[in-house]
Scaffold this motif. Structure first.
Motif, PDB file in Angstrom:
ATOM      1  N   ALA A  81      -9.879   6.674  -1.069  1.00 47.02           N
ATOM      2  CA  ALA A  81     -10.240   7.066   0.302  1.00 47.02           C
ATOM      3  C   ALA A  81      -9.404   6.319   1.331  1.00 47.02           C
ATOM      4  CB  ALA A  81     -11.726   6.809   0.534  1.00 47.02           C
ATOM      5  N   LYS A  82      -9.102   5.059   1.057  1.00 45.84           N
ATOM      6  CA  LYS A  82      -8.382   4.241   2.039  1.00 45.84           C
ATOM      7  C   LYS A  82      -6.872   4.419   1.955  1.00 45.84           C
ATOM      8  CE  LYS A  82     -11.774   0.495   2.403  1.00 45.84           C
ATOM      9  NZ  LYS A  82     -12.013  -0.944   2.237  1.00 45.84           N
ATOM     10  N   LEU A 142      -5.915   9.013   0.129  1.00 44.93           N
ATOM     11  CA  LEU A 142      -6.408  10.062   1.009  1.00 44.93           C
ATOM     12  C   LEU A 142      -6.361   9.666   2.480  1.00 44.93           C
ATOM     13  CD1 LEU A 142      -9.429  11.341  -1.108  1.00 44.93           C
ATOM     14  CD2 LEU A 142      -7.013  11.904  -1.292  1.00 44.93           C
ATOM     15  N   ARG A 150      -5.827  15.618   4.333  1.00 45.50           N
ATOM     16  CA  ARG A 150      -6.230  14.325   3.791  1.00 45.50           C
ATOM     17  C   ARG A 150      -5.789  14.186   2.327  1.00 45.50           C
ATOM     18  NH1 ARG A 150     -10.374  12.089   6.431  1.00 45.50           N
ATOM     19  NH2 ARG A 150      -9.519  13.264   8.161  1.00 45.50           N
ATOM     20  N   THR A 162      -7.891   7.761   4.983  1.00 49.65           N
ATOM     21  CA  THR A 162      -8.939   7.928   5.981  1.00 49.65           C
ATOM     22  C   THR A 162      -8.532   7.282   7.306  1.00 49.65           C
ATOM     23  OG1 THR A 162     -10.576   7.877   4.224  1.00 49.65           O
ATOM     24  CG2 THR A 162     -11.368   7.518   6.457  1.00 49.65           C
ATOM     25  N   SER A 180      -0.510  11.282   4.314  1.00 47.50           N
ATOM     26  CA  SER A 180      -1.188  10.306   5.157  1.00 47.50           C
ATOM     27  C   SER A 180      -0.853  10.606   6.612  1.00 47.50           C
ATOM     28  CB  SER A 180      -0.733   8.888   4.795  1.00 47.50           C
ATOM     29  OG  SER A 180       0.667   8.769   4.995  1.00 47.50           O
ATOM     30  N   CYS A 197     -14.695  14.258   5.949  1.00 41.86           N
ATOM     31  CA  CYS A 197     -13.600  15.054   5.389  1.00 41.86           C
ATOM     32  C   CYS A 197     -12.961  14.332   4.197  1.00 41.86           C
ATOM     33  CB  CYS A 197     -12.553  15.349   6.465  1.00 41.86           C
ATOM     34  SG  CYS A 197     -13.091  16.597   7.667  1.00 41.86           S
ATOM     35  N   THR A 198     -12.948  13.013   4.220  1.00 41.42           N
ATOM     36  CA  THR A 198     -12.463  12.264   3.061  1.00 41.42           C
ATOM     37  C   THR A 198     -13.412  12.415   1.887  1.00 41.42           C
ATOM     38  OG1 THR A 198     -11.287  10.642   4.426  1.00 41.42           O
ATOM     39  CG2 THR A 198     -11.890   9.957   2.202  1.00 41.42           C
TER      40      THR A 198
END
Length: 545
Positions: free
Chosen positions: A440-441, A444, A122, A446, A126, A463-464
């Motif tokens: 996060a979006k 990382l 993550r 998600t 991606s 996990c994120t």
């Protein structure tokens, strides 16, 4: 032993010198005078000497042959990601907490390694969890070599499984991590909370996937509502998941209850945006003695719209420093029957709001000449239109003027004893939560989320959260050394580029480390790790009997 340059008159001479110890002190002893520097450099003397010495150095032979392209790569694996984030995984307590919780479980594989692998994936690239199953074969991740996609899915399902009604393994991990780091972080004195939504490619589990207000502009897809709590230094403390049709105003009280009962936070100021505000929420917070700073809906709250914003009290015009330049604000405090409001006007934002409205009105005027039926369904246009009279809709100047009153304005309600400026500054820190959601979006990755069960979905998203913990830990360590976190893509590229290469010569194998890119040394120093040696000879494999 080394070559020394000594200037005598107009010329420079080269000497082969060794360090020696005589009578308790270090001296340099000349072994051989090689001659004038210009003559030596134009001859093959040094090249021959170096080549002759290199024949007796296994390291030099292998490195020289590899650089000349004479040794093919047997295997190349990236070592940078685990080198840095493996250490942070340990320092933050993630490894110890997971292993302690798994101590009595009978999984047939290393679940902690599977979770770490997913978190590392993550952080670095991606893609879906399916991609991680192949990706990790190109990295050196101790203990994760034999992990499969099915095992990774089982690990995520374990993360999201319920340990008691309304309470999951993810909650237990967050609370244990907080206790592990509390001696370093100190008592939680302020909690920043905000929510966002994540949409699913499928139905989104048994209870989580629901259609609701989509902050990603995907109203046709099922989604889940994600909430994150940060402390005063922008570090992730806790996360929350609700079905996708959950209203924001119902989320704040469960957050404060969990912080009080599960994290043992006796007294902390909760900071949240306008979507969390309702009369019932504020009443409950005050009944529990919880300090709060909450954004207020300026246009839809009658008291704020008609009284607070129009109050002609004294304003204070501070200039707030930011990354580039300053932000000019005008701040005033308004108290109505014990309800304390802080009104802030951002001059730069006011100019942007005016420019946006001017562009929208210009577009609206053009569209009115083409017919007004399509405009009624557009909320942005509709708020400036007067009802049909005569030939159709027209722009209402009174509505335009009323809208301009709120240019650059944001209002907060608080029960704290902080100064108005302190209230504004704390509320501005909510931007850190929004940046966390953005990371996060996007950074990382998600999404996409393909899992079918609630437990696996919770584990996937958690996990994120763990990836955010590691990313923020790296940022804090760099800032402690007065270094800025580089562009994230540069961090990713440089860590993935740092590799070990396995080569073979004359039946003997060795590992060679590639040269580090610019960000590697600062990252390693911040994390407290050292680079492996450039050359490592591998032990010979014993021949079968």
């Amino acid at each position: 032993m080394f070559v020394r340059v000594k200037k005598i008159g107009p010329y420079e001479y080269l000497y082969l010198v060794e360090n020696a110890r005589e009578d308790g002190r270090h001296v340099q002893r000349v072994i051989k005078a090689l001659g004038r520097r210009d003559a030596i450099e134009n001859s093959d003397l040094l090249d021959g000497l170096i080549a002759s010495a290199a024949r007796h150095s296994r390291r030099s032979i292998v490195l020289s042959s590899f650089c000349r392209g004479e040794l093919p790569e047997l295997r190349r694996r990236s070592i940078g990601p685990d080198l840095v984030f493996g250490r942070l995984w340990q320092q933050t307590g993630c490894q110890d907490v997971l292993r302690r919780l798994l101590a009595e479980r009978g999984f047939g594989f290393d679940v902690e390694r599977a979770v770490y692998l997913t978190v590392l994936h993550r952080l670095m690239v991606s893609g879906s969890d399916r991609h991680a199953a192949d990706w990790h074969q190109r990295l050196r991740i101790p203990g994760a070599e034999a992990l499969s996609l099915k095992q990774a899915h089982k690990a995520m399902a374990w993360l999201g499984e319920e340990v008691e009604p309304g309470r999951c393994t993810t909650d237990v991990i967050e609370e244990a991590l907080y206790r592990h780091r509390q001696p370093l972080l100190g008592e939680l004195s302020v909690a920043f909370f905000d929510t966002t939504s994540l949409y699913f490619e499928g139905q989104g589990g048994a209870t989580l996937g629901r259609r609701g207000f989509s902050k990603d502009c995907r109203p046709q897809l099922h989604q889940v509502v994600l909430g994150i709590v940060l402390d005063g230094d922008d570090r992730p403390i806790a996360s929350f998941l609700w079905p996708g049709n959950t209203a924001d105003v119902t989320t704040l009280l469960p957050v404060t209850e969990r912080l009080r009962t599960r994290f043992g936070v006796g007294r902390a100021c909760v900071v949240a945006d306008r979507g969390m505000v309702s009369a019932a929420t504020i009443t409950a917070l005050e009944a529990q003695g919880i300090d709060y700073i909450l954004g207020v809906r300026e246009r839809s709250t009658a008291e704020v719209r008609t009284t607070v914003v129009e109050d002609d009290g004294l304003t204070v015009p501070p200039a707030i420093p930011r990354q580039k330049g300053e932000t000019d604000l005008a701040i005033k405090e308004v108290t109505l029957d014990g309800r304390r409001y802080v009104v802030c006007r951002n001059e730069e934002q006011a100019r942007k709001d005016a420019e946006t409205r001017a562009a929208l009105l210009a577009s609206l005027e053009r569209k009115l000449t083409q017919g007004d039926k399509a405009l009624v369904g557009n909320a942005g246009h509709r708020r400036f239109l007067a009802g049909p009279a005569g030939e159709g809709f027209t722009i209402d100047p009174a509505k335009v003027e009323a809208d301009a009153r709120f240019d650059g304005i944001f209002v907060m309600r608080t029960n704290t004893k902080l100064t108005p400026l302190q209230v504004v500054l704390r509320h501005r820190n909510l931007l850190a939560v929004e940046q966390g959601f953005l990371a996060a979006k996007t950074l990382l990755a998600t999404r996409p989320i393909f899992h079918r069960t609630d437990a696996a979905i919770r584990g996937h998203i958690f996990c994120t959260f763990l990836a955010l913990v590691l990313r923020n830990e790296l940022r804090d360590l760099l800032e402690a050394r007065r270094l800025a976190l580089p562009e994230w893509q540069q961090v990713v590229d440089d860590l993935l580029d740092l590799s070990e290469v396995e080569v073979e010569q004359d039946g003997r194998r060795a590992l060679l480390r590639t040269a580090p890119r610019p960000t590697i040394n600062p990252l390693c120093r911040a994390a407290g790790v050292t680079l492996p040696p450039v050359f490592q000879e591998l032990p010979r494999v014993a021949a079968a009997a």
